[in-house]
Enzyme design. Structure first.
Site, PDB file in Angstrom:
ATOM      1  N   ASP A   1      -3.572   8.122   1.011  1.00  0.00           N
ATOM      2  CA  ASP A   1      -2.847   6.911   0.589  1.00  0.00           C
ATOM      3  C   ASP A   1      -1.945   6.407   1.713  1.00  0.00           C
ATOM      4  O   ASP A   1      -1.618   7.146   2.633  1.00  0.00           O
ATOM      5  CB  ASP A   1      -1.936   7.213  -0.617  1.00  0.00           C
ATOM      6  CG  ASP A   1      -2.719   7.602  -1.859  1.00  0.00           C
ATOM      7  OD1 ASP A   1      -3.952   7.405  -1.895  1.00  0.00           O
ATOM      8  OD2 ASP A   1      -2.080   8.115  -2.802  1.00  0.00           O
TER       9      ASP A   1
ATOM     10  N   ARG B   1      -9.465   1.848   2.190  1.00  0.00           N
ATOM     11  CA  ARG B   1      -9.038   1.107   1.003  1.00  0.00           C
ATOM     12  C   ARG B   1      -8.142  -0.047   1.443  1.00  0.00           C
ATOM     13  O   ARG B   1      -7.267   0.137   2.279  1.00  0.00           O
ATOM     14  CB  ARG B   1      -8.252   2.044   0.081  1.00  0.00           C
ATOM     15  CG  ARG B   1      -7.581   1.340  -1.112  1.00  0.00           C
ATOM     16  CD  ARG B   1      -6.579   2.260  -1.830  1.00  0.00           C
ATOM     17  NE  ARG B   1      -7.177   3.494  -2.256  1.00  0.00           N
ATOM     18  CZ  ARG B   1      -6.482   4.633  -2.460  1.00  0.00           C
ATOM     19  NH1 ARG B   1      -5.175   4.677  -2.261  1.00  0.00           N
ATOM     20  NH2 ARG B   1      -7.099   5.723  -2.848  1.00  0.00           N
TER      21      ARG B   1
END
Ligand SMILES: Cc1cc2nc3c(=O)[nH]c(=O)nc-3n(C[C@H](O)[C@H](O)[C@H](O)COP(=O)(O)OP(=O)(O)OC[C@H]3O[C@@H](n4cnc5c(N)ncnc54)[C@H](O)[C@@H]3O)c2cc1C
Length: 290
Positions: free
Chosen positions: A112, A162
């Site tokens: 992340d 992402r």
């Protein structure tokens, strides 16, 4: 907040539950609906090497259990949970343990992105380790002014990446304050990550958003460019816009839902409240009623 039943109920809207079994139960249900999962053990900014090692151990267990239960799921983790604040060496050693296990079982390990204080260190570590661990994936945030350049570099690497809007409070010098600019930056990111040269380099994008216009743009851009449905995925968070899952799957699109679990939900939960004022109003109404 933890002791108020109304607050706990509301937290459970976004968090699967306190234990890994809660998250894996949700992942199994998602898999049955044709949706892949990413499992996050909640926690960030740990202050001791023991806590950082424990976080990595928790992710090893996540990988073991995913394999044992034959789930279509992967871990998605934060580097400050693995000890980035304690120095790169600590964090790197922990990440390598998780990445190596993921590589052995054929699972992606998605790293992340946190606040801008960590952007360089996170992308640097990702790019260095990806030479050994091809299963590592990273994240860029459309609200950062630097992201167009990061995307070009990641395209050069053929990265698995992402694209999200970004969930942290950032100063205007480095992040677009206006939502319209963030959305426009996101749209440009879609176009670049699905472009023919990115695909030719092996880029695998995950478009993480609940914004229907951007989801649609990703879909239309892929179709116009002849990008096969298995060369990218859409990603959403557990508890948000579940109503979109079935139509996206029916349209033949790959969808992954990120499912958080654990006791350390405060930071994650606050970001979910902050990005939507209506959540805050709803939350306080529930508390008053409770
Ligand atoms: C799979 C996934 C992984 C992510 N990983 C990261 C990461 O690594 N780093 C990072 O900074 N951010 C991450 N995010 C969060 C992201 O940056 C945004 O903060 C979040 O997705 C909200 O933005 P949006 O794209 O949905 O668009 P928005 O324009 O904020 O929302 C679009 C619509 O989605 C719905 N919605 C959005 N948020 C909520 C909410 N909290 N509650 C209820 N409804 C909501 C509403 O209907 C809203 O109108 C991730 C998001 C997803 C989906």
């Amino acid at each position: 907040m933890d002791r108020l039943p109304a607050a706990r109920r509301f937290v459970r809207r976004f968090v699967a539950g306190p234990g890994l079994a809660d998250a894996l139960g949700v992942a199994a249900r998602l898999n049955a609906e044709g949706v892949d999962a990413a499992v996050t053990h909640l926690g960030e900014n740990v202050e001791t090497t023991e806590d950082a090692a424990r976080a990595a151990d928790a992710y090893l267990e996540v990988l073991d259990e995913i394999a044992r239960r034959r789930l279509r799921a992967i871990p998605s983790l934060k580097l400050t949970h693995l000890g980035l604040d304690l120095g790169e060496a600590t964090c790197r050693a922990n990440l390598e343990r998780v990445a190596a296990k993921g590589l052995a079982s054929g699972a992606l390990v998605w790293v992340d992105m946190e606040s801008s204080a960590y952007t360089d260190r996170t992308l640097d570590l990702y790019r260095r380790l990806r030479r050994t661990y091809s299963n590592l994936a990273c994240v860029v945030q459309a609200y950062l002014r630097r992201t167009a350049q990061d995307i070009e570099r990641l395209i050069g690497d053929g990265a698995t990446v992402r694209l999200c809007k970004g969930a942290y409070r950032e100063p205007a010098e480095i992040a677009f304050p206006d939502k319209r600019d963030v959305d426009a930056s996101y749209a440009r990111g879609i176009d670049r990550l699905l472009a023919a040269d990115a695909m030719a380099r092996g880029v695998y994008p995950g478009f993480a958003t609940h914004d229907e216009r951007l989801l649609d743009r990703a879909r239309q851009t892929a179709r116009a460019g002849g990008v096969a449905a298995d060369r990218f995925e859409l990603q959403m968070l557990y508890g948000i816009r579940h109503d979109l899952h079935a139509p996206l799957r029916a349209a033949g699109l790959r969808l992954r839902v990120l499912v958080p679990y654990g006791e350390d939900w405060y930071g994650y939960f606050m970001r979910r409240l902050a990005e939507r004022p209506a959540n805050l109003a709803f939350f306080f109404r529930q508390l008053l009623r409770g």
